[in-house]
Write a protein that holds these residues in place. Structure first.
Motif, PDB file in Angstrom:
ATOM      1  N   SER A  11       0.332  -1.049   0.591  1.00  0.00           N
ATOM      2  CA  SER A  11      -0.356   0.095  -0.013  1.00  0.00           C
ATOM      3  C   SER A  11       1.181   1.108  -0.113  1.00  0.00           C
ATOM      4  O   SER A  11       0.550   1.857  -0.580  1.00  0.00           O
ATOM      5  N   THR A  12       2.158   1.150   0.636  1.00  0.00           N
ATOM      6  CA  THR A  12       3.185   2.685   0.432  1.00  0.00           C
ATOM      7  C   THR A  12       3.390   2.430  -1.284  1.00  0.00           C
ATOM      8  O   THR A  12       3.809   4.074  -1.323  1.00  0.00           O
ATOM      9  N   TRP A  13       3.670   1.800  -1.637  1.00  0.00           N
ATOM     10  CA  TRP A  13       4.909   1.755  -2.611  1.00  0.00           C
ATOM     11  C   TRP A  13       3.389   2.401  -3.838  1.00  0.00           C
ATOM     12  O   TRP A  13       3.087   3.555  -5.006  1.00  0.00           O
ATOM     13  N   THR A  14       1.923   1.426  -3.458  1.00  0.00           N
ATOM     14  CA  THR A  14       1.339   2.024  -4.866  1.00  0.00           C
ATOM     15  C   THR A  14       0.558   3.609  -4.473  1.00  0.00           C
ATOM     16  O   THR A  14       0.560   4.005  -5.626  1.00  0.00           O
ATOM     17  N   LEU A  15       0.361   4.198  -2.596  1.00  0.00           N
ATOM     18  CA  LEU A  15       0.282   5.291  -2.565  1.00  0.00           C
ATOM     19  C   LEU A  15       1.123   6.535  -2.764  1.00  0.00           C
ATOM     20  O   LEU A  15       1.066   7.154  -3.933  1.00  0.00           O
ATOM     21  N   ALA A  16       2.750   5.599  -3.146  1.00  0.00           N
ATOM     22  CA  ALA A  16       3.565   7.134  -3.858  1.00  0.00           C
ATOM     23  C   ALA A  16       3.471   6.693  -4.968  1.00  0.00           C
ATOM     24  O   ALA A  16       4.096   7.784  -5.985  1.00  0.00           O
ATOM     25  N   ILE A  17       3.417   5.491  -6.016  1.00  0.00           N
ATOM     26  CA  ILE A  17       3.012   5.511  -7.299  1.00  0.00           C
ATOM     27  C   ILE A  17       1.808   6.659  -7.784  1.00  0.00           C
ATOM     28  O   ILE A  17       2.025   7.409  -9.357  1.00  0.00           O
ATOM     29  N   ALA A  18       0.736   6.535  -7.269  1.00  0.00           N
ATOM     30  CA  ALA A  18      -0.713   7.155  -7.138  1.00  0.00           C
ATOM     31  C   ALA A  18      -0.224   8.740  -6.950  1.00  0.00           C
ATOM     32  O   ALA A  18      -0.504   9.603  -8.178  1.00  0.00           O
ATOM     33  N   LEU A  19       0.625   9.374  -5.935  1.00  0.00           N
ATOM     34  CA  LEU A  19       1.126   9.995  -6.065  1.00  0.00           C
ATOM     35  C   LEU A  19       1.865  11.019  -6.511  1.00  0.00           C
ATOM     36  O   LEU A  19       1.945  11.743  -7.242  1.00  0.00           O
ATOM     37  N   PHE A  20       2.436  10.502  -7.212  1.00  0.00           N
ATOM     38  CA  PHE A  20       3.764  10.720  -8.388  1.00  0.00           C
ATOM     39  C   PHE A  20       2.795  11.541  -9.548  1.00  0.00           C
ATOM     40  O   PHE A  20       3.022  11.891 -10.323  1.00  0.00           O
ATOM     41  N   ALA A  21       1.910   9.982  -9.969  1.00  0.00           N
ATOM     42  CA  ALA A  21       1.179   9.845 -11.313  1.00  0.00           C
ATOM     43  C   ALA A  21       0.680  11.549 -11.068  1.00  0.00           C
ATOM     44  O   ALA A  21       0.134  12.430 -12.452  1.00  0.00           O
ATOM     45  N   LEU A  22      -0.387  11.323  -9.627  1.00  0.00           N
ATOM     46  CA  LEU A  22      -0.915  12.820 -10.120  1.00  0.00           C
ATOM     47  C   LEU A  22      -0.312  13.675 -10.277  1.00  0.00           C
ATOM     48  O   LEU A  22      -0.987  14.829 -10.968  1.00  0.00           O
ATOM     49  N   ILE A  23       0.660  13.799  -9.527  1.00  0.00           N
ATOM     50  CA  ILE A  23       1.549  15.521  -8.954  1.00  0.00           C
ATOM     51  C   ILE A  23       1.576  15.773 -11.117  1.00  0.00           C
ATOM     52  O   ILE A  23       1.408  16.819 -11.682  1.00  0.00           O
ATOM     53  N   LEU A  24       2.757  14.901 -11.991  1.00  0.00           N
ATOM     54  CA  LEU A  24       2.675  14.769 -13.434  1.00  0.00           C
ATOM     55  C   LEU A  24       1.383  15.002 -14.169  1.00  0.00           C
ATOM     56  O   LEU A  24       1.493  15.443 -15.130  1.00  0.00           O
ATOM     57  N   LEU A  25       0.173  14.632 -13.813  1.00  0.00           N
ATOM     58  CA  LEU A  25      -0.892  14.571 -14.360  1.00  0.00           C
ATOM     59  C   LEU A  25      -1.947  16.200 -14.329  1.00  0.00           C
ATOM     60  O   LEU A  25      -2.323  16.664 -15.138  1.00  0.00           O
ATOM     61  N   SER A  26      -1.231  16.474 -13.016  1.00  0.00           N
ATOM     62  CA  SER A  26      -2.049  18.009 -12.607  1.00  0.00           C
ATOM     63  C   SER A  26      -1.009  18.938 -13.409  1.00  0.00           C
ATOM     64  O   SER A  26      -1.619  20.213 -13.704  1.00  0.00           O
ATOM     65  N   ASN A  27       0.294  18.758 -13.869  1.00  0.00           N
ATOM     66  CA  ASN A  27       0.713  20.056 -14.414  1.00  0.00           C
ATOM     67  C   ASN A  27       0.138  20.065 -15.727  1.00  0.00           C
ATOM     68  O   ASN A  27      -0.037  21.311 -16.445  1.00  0.00           O
TER      69      ASN A  27
END
Length: 116
Positions: free
Chosen positions: A56-72
């Protein structure tokens, strides 16, 4: 609208990631040891709890990274306006009008009064 949605999702995922990390104990304790001996067996054992927290830590970290990139890509941008804010401010100011000094009659000088 979409940028605000991305920001809300980023905050939610970041808070969940903080909570999951705070539950873990780097020395093997954490959630698995705080539930007691009998409680961990109902969750699937100590090893399964550790695996769940790790995944769950890795999943949330990857999701956070993807959301930050997509929000750009969702950031609202004005493609029409290419001037910088400083240029706009300088152009919006009223220019100070330069006026030539008004010629005035020269007052009688001391030299004129002595020649009489």
């Amino acid at each position: 609208m979409t940028y605000t949605l991305f920001l809300v999702l980023i905050v939610i995922v970041a808070v969940l990631l903080i909570l999951i990390i705070m539950v873990q104990n780097p020395k093997g304790g954490g959630l698995s040891s705080s539930l007691g001996g009998q409680g961990t067996q109902t969750l699937g054992g100590v090893q399964n709890t550790t695996n769940f927290l790790d995944k769950s830590t890795w999943t949330l970290a990857i999701a956070l990274f993807a959301l930050i990139l997509l929000s750009n890509f969702a950031i609202p941008r004005n493609t029409i306006d290419t001037k910088s804010q400083i240029e706009e401010t300088l152009n919006d100011r009223n220019p100070v009008e330069q006026t030539a000094p008004v010629p005035t009659e020269q007052p009688a000088t001391l030299q004129d009064s002595t020649s009489n």
